[in-house]
Motif scaffolding. Structure first.
Motif, mmCIF file in Angstrom:
data_model
loop_
_atom_site.group_PDB
_atom_site.id
_atom_site.type_symbol
_atom_site.label_atom_id
_atom_site.label_comp_id
_atom_site.label_asym_id
_atom_site.label_seq_id
_atom_site.Cartn_x
_atom_site.Cartn_y
_atom_site.Cartn_z
ATOM 1 N N GLN A 200 0.823 -1.204 0.000
ATOM 2 C CA GLN A 200 0.000 0.000 0.000
ATOM 3 C C GLN A 200 0.867 1.268 0.000
ATOM 4 O OE1 GLN A 200 -1.163 -2.695 1.996
ATOM 5 N NE2 GLN A 200 -2.486 -2.978 0.227
ATOM 6 N N LEU A 201 0.312 2.293 -0.626
ATOM 7 C CA LEU A 201 1.033 3.555 -0.745
ATOM 8 C C LEU A 201 0.967 4.348 0.552
ATOM 9 C CD1 LEU A 201 2.448 5.494 -2.759
ATOM 10 C CD2 LEU A 201 0.227 6.526 -3.100
ATOM 11 N N GLU B 210 -3.595 14.294 3.974
ATOM 12 C CA GLU B 210 -4.918 14.584 3.448
ATOM 13 C C GLU B 210 -5.526 13.339 2.806
ATOM 14 O OE1 GLU B 210 -2.213 16.274 2.824
ATOM 15 O OE2 GLU B 210 -2.519 18.267 3.697
ATOM 16 N N GLU B 211 -4.704 12.602 2.082
ATOM 17 C CA GLU B 211 -5.190 11.377 1.446
ATOM 18 C C GLU B 211 -5.598 10.361 2.500
ATOM 19 O OE1 GLU B 211 -3.417 7.315 0.078
ATOM 20 O OE2 GLU B 211 -2.147 9.044 -0.398
ATOM 21 N N GLU B 212 -4.768 10.226 3.523
ATOM 22 C CA GLU B 212 -5.072 9.273 4.585
ATOM 23 C C GLU B 212 -6.368 9.652 5.284
ATOM 24 O OE1 GLU B 212 -3.612 6.443 5.373
ATOM 25 O OE2 GLU B 212 -2.165 6.693 3.763
ATOM 26 N N SER B 213 -6.554 10.949 5.525
ATOM 27 C CA SER B 213 -7.763 11.414 6.192
ATOM 28 C C SER B 213 -8.996 11.098 5.353
ATOM 29 C CB SER B 213 -7.677 12.919 6.439
ATOM 30 O OG SER B 213 -8.877 13.401 6.992
ATOM 31 N N ALA B 214 -8.921 11.352 4.049
ATOM 32 C CA ALA B 214 -10.053 11.071 3.161
ATOM 33 C C ALA B 214 -10.346 9.582 3.135
ATOM 34 C CB ALA B 214 -9.748 11.582 1.753
ATOM 35 N N PHE B 215 -9.300 8.790 3.141
ATOM 36 C CA PHE B 215 -9.501 7.351 3.095
ATOM 37 C C PHE B 215 -10.119 6.840 4.394
ATOM 38 C CE2 PHE B 215 -8.237 2.884 3.126
ATOM 39 C CZ PHE B 215 -8.791 2.512 1.905
ATOM 40 N N GLN B 216 -9.685 7.395 5.522
ATOM 41 C CA GLN B 216 -10.272 7.010 6.809
ATOM 42 C C GLN B 216 -11.755 7.381 6.862
ATOM 43 O OE1 GLN B 216 -7.694 8.954 9.591
ATOM 44 N NE2 GLN B 216 -5.983 7.548 9.200
ATOM 45 N N ALA C 263 -17.564 9.322 -2.329
ATOM 46 C CA ALA C 263 -17.146 10.734 -2.387
ATOM 47 C C ALA C 263 -15.786 10.919 -1.735
ATOM 48 C CB ALA C 263 -18.194 11.607 -1.695
ATOM 49 N N HIS C 264 -15.586 10.306 -0.587
ATOM 50 C CA HIS C 264 -14.291 10.407 0.096
ATOM 51 C C HIS C 264 -13.190 9.694 -0.694
ATOM 52 C CE1 HIS C 264 -15.815 12.485 3.558
ATOM 53 N NE2 HIS C 264 -16.635 11.511 3.893
ATOM 54 N N LEU C 265 -13.529 8.566 -1.305
ATOM 55 C CA LEU C 265 -12.536 7.845 -2.105
ATOM 56 C C LEU C 265 -12.109 8.680 -3.313
ATOM 57 C CD1 LEU C 265 -13.924 4.191 -2.056
ATOM 58 C CD2 LEU C 265 -11.898 5.065 -0.878
ATOM 59 N N ARG C 266 -13.049 9.410 -3.902
ATOM 60 C CA ARG C 266 -12.706 10.269 -5.047
ATOM 61 C C ARG C 266 -11.728 11.355 -4.619
ATOM 62 N NH1 ARG C 266 -18.789 10.273 -6.773
ATOM 63 N NH2 ARG C 266 -18.800 8.597 -8.334
ATOM 64 N N ILE C 267 -11.909 11.874 -3.412
ATOM 65 C CA ILE C 267 -10.985 12.891 -2.894
ATOM 66 C C ILE C 267 -9.604 12.279 -2.697
ATOM 67 C CG2 ILE C 267 -10.455 14.353 -0.902
ATOM 68 C CD1 ILE C 267 -13.516 14.703 -0.539
ATOM 69 N N ALA C 268 -9.566 11.081 -2.108
ATOM 70 C CA ALA C 268 -8.282 10.421 -1.866
ATOM 71 C C ALA C 268 -7.545 10.158 -3.176
ATOM 72 C CB ALA C 268 -8.506 9.106 -1.106
ATOM 73 N N VAL C 269 -8.281 9.689 -4.190
ATOM 74 C CA VAL C 269 -7.660 9.376 -5.483
ATOM 75 C C VAL C 269 -7.236 10.656 -6.204
ATOM 76 C CG1 VAL C 269 -8.072 8.377 -7.771
ATOM 77 C CG2 VAL C 269 -8.832 7.163 -5.704
ATOM 78 N N ARG D 217 -6.128 13.273 -4.814
ATOM 79 C CA ARG D 217 -4.897 13.722 -4.165
ATOM 80 C C ARG D 217 -3.735 12.778 -4.452
ATOM 81 N NH1 ARG D 217 -8.225 15.271 1.318
ATOM 82 N NH2 ARG D 217 -8.773 17.399 0.706
ATOM 83 N N ASN D 218 -4.055 11.556 -4.834
ATOM 84 C CA ASN D 218 -3.002 10.594 -5.151
ATOM 85 C C ASN D 218 -3.476 9.715 -6.300
ATOM 86 O OD1 ASN D 218 -1.031 8.715 -5.328
ATOM 87 N ND2 ASN D 218 -0.934 8.253 -3.163
#
Length: 289
Positions: free
Chosen positions: A31-32, A37-43, A59-65, A67-68
């Motif tokens: 895992q990356l 911010e990405e970790e927060s969105a994923f959590q 929606a949160h997964l789209r934010i995480a992706v 950002r990364n």
């Protein structure tokens, strides 16, 4: 012998600078380590998923992706979450919806292979792994990503071979996996089991022994040999291995607990109780006792 756990199914692939954490549904291999911010969105996505709010999760997964971008597409991360929650019909729908978009992605085939393996559709799983392998070969992926795809495909091949009880093929795949990850004691333990079931007992014992020294929380090699023999109904061989284990590791309480379980399978309750008492004398206190 039980089938391989979900962590041993082919997962999503990612760059080599990833961390290993098989509990993370973004990937079953590496895992990356992303920004905060990405970790927060994923959590937040995981929390929404746990609450049953799929729209917020996506929606949160789209934010995480966003950002990364090196992460898998949001829908495929969601499908992985659904697999981990054993929500197989939902995972199937998520994968079908993604596939309908005609977006070629090696991840789709790796996650679909995991679903197929969990459902016992091993031919379908093989076909998905073949497709993932072909896509990786034809694509202009970075070498580290191609290596990750190859690892995920091999993980799937191992799971399929174990479920088919094709131990010769399983031990070949596992030999390669151990070569790539020599410090992975649990992987080596699986290789030893496949070797035993391929009638390579000397090689099996050698690998069980190495695994035990790498991870002392595993059973001593003699106990592992006994357990596999018992799983095949060869109780005499199992008995012989347990006796060797008791001589080699006289203070190892776990031996007697495992021995008692095998005796119970043979309706030898009195002897089983004696072994449980011996385990207790050696200080073992577990729910099984």
């Amino acid at each position: 012998l039980s089938a391989a756990p979900l962590d041993d199914l082919p997962g999503s692939v990612a760059p080599a600078e990833e961390r290993e954490d098989n509990r993370d549904p973004r990937s079953l291999s590496e895992q990356l380590v992303g920004p905060d911010e990405e970790e927060s969105a994923f959590q937040l996505a995981q929390a929404s998923f746990a609450e049953g709010d799929q729209e917020k999760c996506i929606a949160h997964l789209r934010i995480a992706v966003a950002r990364n971008p090196r992460l898998a597409p949001p829908a495929l991360i969601l499908a992985r979450m659904q697999l981990r929650a054993k929500r197989l019909l939902e995972a199937h729908r998520t994968l079908e919806e993604f596939a309908a978009g005609n977006i070629p992605d090696v991840e789709l085939h790796l996650v679909s292979a995991s679903l197929a393996i969990m459902q016992g559709r091993l031919i379908d799983a093989d076909l998905h792994l073949d497709r993932a392998e072909k896509m990786a070969a034809e694509d202009t992926l970075a070498q580290q990503r191609k290596t990750a795809v190859a690892k995920a495909v091999r993980t799937g091949r191992i799971a399929i071979a174990e479920r088919r009880q094709d131990w010769n093929r399983a031990q070949e795949y596992l030999a390669e996996a151990v070569k790539q990850s020599p410090a992975d004691a649990s992987l080596r333990d699986r290789w030893a089991t496949a070797l035993f079931l391929s009638d390579k007992e000397s090689a099996a014992y050698e690998q069980f022994d190495i695994a035990y020294h790498q991870a002392p929380e595993l059973n001593p090699p003699e106990v592992s040999m006994a357990a596999v023999a018992a799983s095949q109904g060869d109780y005499q061989a199992a008995e012989n291995w347990f006796k060797k284990a008791a001589l080699a590791h006289p203070k190892h309480a776990g031996i007697y607990l495992e021995w008692s379980a095998t005796l119970m399978l043979q309706d030898r309750a009195k002897e089983a109780r004696e072994h449980i008492h011996r385990a207790q004398e050696l200080g073992l206190s577990t729910p099984q006792v």
